[in-house]
Design a protein around this motif. Structure first.
Motif, PDB file in Angstrom:
ATOM      1  N   ILE A  53       0.839  -1.208   0.000  1.00 50.10           N
ATOM      2  CA  ILE A  53       0.000   0.000   0.000  1.00 50.10           C
ATOM      3  C   ILE A  53       0.867   1.248   0.000  1.00 50.10           C
ATOM      4  N   GLY A 110      -7.857  -3.612  -5.051  1.00 44.31           N
ATOM      5  CA  GLY A 110      -6.593  -3.705  -4.329  1.00 44.31           C
ATOM      6  C   GLY A 110      -5.576  -4.601  -5.006  1.00 44.31           C
ATOM      7  N   GLU A 146      -1.753   5.350  -0.363  1.00 43.74           N
ATOM      8  CA  GLU A 146      -0.818   5.372   0.766  1.00 43.74           C
ATOM      9  C   GLU A 146      -1.145   6.471   1.773  1.00 43.74           C
ATOM     10  N   TRP A 189      -9.123  -4.635   1.503  1.00 43.81           N
ATOM     11  CA  TRP A 189      -8.517  -5.325   0.347  1.00 43.81           C
ATOM     12  C   TRP A 189      -8.946  -6.781   0.431  1.00 43.81           C
TER      13      TRP A 189
END
Length: 547
Positions: A228, A331, A347, A354
């Protein structure tokens, strides 16, 4: 399918004739031959069938009735020590299996026969000559079989028959022509991991009862947080079902009411409009409300849209609002160097959903909730149940994860993902993702200018969602008016019903806003090919030409 009493072990022909010229005999011997290693099995099958051809399946016939004969063994030892020797399921019940005294032999035989049923189903799932679904209406299935629960136990022969019947009418979600849901495909390593998880039969709430699984959850969540973009993979998280789906349901469960959920306008592609988000935040503040969370989406269910996360993050920072990203569907694109840019800004989120059981093909369920702030879930949810989470245990208590979840007991969902990741590597997931998106682009390029097709929105799809109408010849000459829309709305449901009745393929449809029923094609099964996409187009046209 072989009878439950025999599995792969019967040497006789399917009709019991024993005729060596009968194809059933060859098939039975071929099944036995496959148990040999070193390629001998394939050579024996080639000898039996000629030209090294794989025996053709005889379609979707009724599962045969289980017999009362003893299961034949395949070992050459005298006296026979095979677990299938002297096992007659007609006279055995669940109480004869382990932990019963002398239960080992019937247990091994029973489980091997269950495995035979499962393996045949797995192989058929990838066979394009088999049906995706053997559709029957609910009342037909209810009348054809007795599904009621009884006071007295059935014998194991009947139990094996129930296994066969259940799979006969199950949807082959691993079939290369099953496109109905976001979760499709059947990964062999993931399947093996699921079997192992069920065998271990443990819970995820403390390290003492799930030591390896708890550690694997720790390392896997850390890796996902690194992908991420959170520094060093720091933060928190948990694998738990129900981590997304409906904000209104969530609001109702929290007790704040569905009226507290404010909808934000989207553009024609389904992406959130940041200016409208800021406008609605200011409106809520002026009314005395306190906006505390913005839920952006990376990969919407219908359009496959990705919200502009960077712009959303700027607004959340400006007004000090928690930013959540629902990346349940999108995701997986973080695994792809080619496509991860679509989640730029993720981020900066405070939390992310996800679901690897969707785009990454992990067997259901496998849903992760990831949080940027370390220890937050524990501090919010812990209730210090002393009968489970004793504070004087002899190991690091941070690995007792049960108290940071809303529920206590949790199924082991991480092992499937972890084992697949070890088997495929990040590069394997990347190839999977890239292939599925390429197939979606292939479909889009074929139908965007093809007669009889209209795209729901212009432009190449961002995800594998391809949304379109099929317009039968009878509607192509009509003006674009209410009557045409009314008739067009009935096309997709009829074609879908015919797909299911023929069993050839499955694809979803739905209305959205002012748009009448349209097909929503999604691809997440790496078994699908260009030929399967071509088949889908031809099948839609075949089934809808007369409408």
């Amino acid at each position: 399918m072989a009878s439950p009493g025999s599995g792969f072990w019967s040497f006789g022909s399917e009709d019991g004739s024993g005729d060596p010229e009968n194809p059933g005999t060859a098939r039975a011997w071929c099944q036995v031959a496959q148990k040999f290693t070193g390629g001998i099995g394939n050579k024996l099958c080639a000898l039996l069938y000629g030209d090294a051809e794989k025996p053709a399946e005889s379609g979707e016939s009724e599962p045969p009735r289980a017999t009362s004969r003893k299961a034949a063994c395949a070992c050459n030892q005298k006296p026979c020590s095979c677990p299938k020797a002297d096992v007659n399921y007609a006279f055995l019940h669940a109480t004869d299996l382990l932990p019963a005294c002398d239960g080992e032999r019937p247990t091994l035989a029973f489980l091997q026969d269950v495995m035979d049923i499962l393996l045949q189903y797995v192989v058929k799932s990838f066979d394009r000559s088999t049906k995706v679904i053997d559709f029957h209406y609910p009342n037909e299935l209810l009348q054809e079989y007795n599904w009621e629960l009884a006071d007295q136990p059935q014998n194991l022969e009947e139990i094996l028959m129930h296994c066969q019947t259940t799979l006969k009418y199950a949807i082959k979600t691993g079939h290369p022509r099953y496109f109905n849901q976001l979760s499709t495909g059947l990964d062999m390593v993931g399947l093996a991991a699921d079997w192992l998880t069920s065998t271990a039969n443990t819970n995820m709430f403390t390290y003492e009862i799930a030591p390896v699984f708890v550690l694997l959850e720790y390392v896997t969540l850390k890796k996902m947080r690194e992908i991420i973009g959170w520094p060093g993979g720091s933060g928190d998280g948990i694998f738990s079902p129900g981590s997304h789906f409906s904000l209104k349901k969530g609001a109702a469960a929290l007790g704040i009411g569905t009226d507290s959920v404010i909808l934000i306008k989207c553009d024609e592609r389904g992406k959130m409009i940041p200016s409208d988000l800021e406008r609605r935040i200011l409106e809520a503040k002026q009314k005395g409300f306190v906006p505390f969370l913005v839920s952006a989406t990376a990969g919407t269910t219908v359009y496959g849209a990705f919200d502009p996360l960077l712009a959303v993050a700027d607004i959340c920072k400006k007004y000090k609002i928690w930013m959540h990203v629902d990346a349940a569907w999108g995701g997986g694109l973080l695994m792809s160097q080619k496509h991860k840019w679509k989640l730029s800004g993720v981020e900066r989120a405070n939390s992310v959903t996800w679901n690897p059981h969707k785009m990454m093909g992990v067997p259901l369920q496998c849903s992760a909730l990831l949080v940027r702030e370390e220890g937050l879930m524990q501090s919010c949810n812990q209730m210090h149940a002393s009968y489970l989470f004793q504070q004087d245990k002899h190991y690091d208590l941070s690995y007792d994860t049960g108290d940071k979840a809303l529920q206590c007991g949790r199924h082991v969902d991480v092992f499937k993902l972890w084992l697949m990741w070890r088997a495929k590597g990040t590069t394997g997931f990347e190839a999977h993702i890239d292939k599925c998106l390429e197939l979606a682009e292939y479909l889009y390029n074929i139908i965007k200018n093809r007669e009889g097709y209209e795209m729901v929105f212009d432009g190449k799809p961002q995800h594998t969602n391809v949304c379109f109408w099929y317009v039968p010849p009878s509607l192509r000459v009509l003006e674009d008016n209410e009557e045409r829309m009314s008739r067009l709305s009935k096309v997709a449901p009829v074609i879908k019903a015919r797909m299911m009745e023929y069993g050839t393929t499955m694809v979803s449809y739905q209305p959205l806003g002012d748009k009448v029923n349209f097909f929503r094609m999604v691809i997440s099964n790496p078994a699908a090919t260009h030929q399967d996409i071509d088949f889908l187009i031809e099948e839609i046209e075949r089934l809808g030409q007369d409408l």
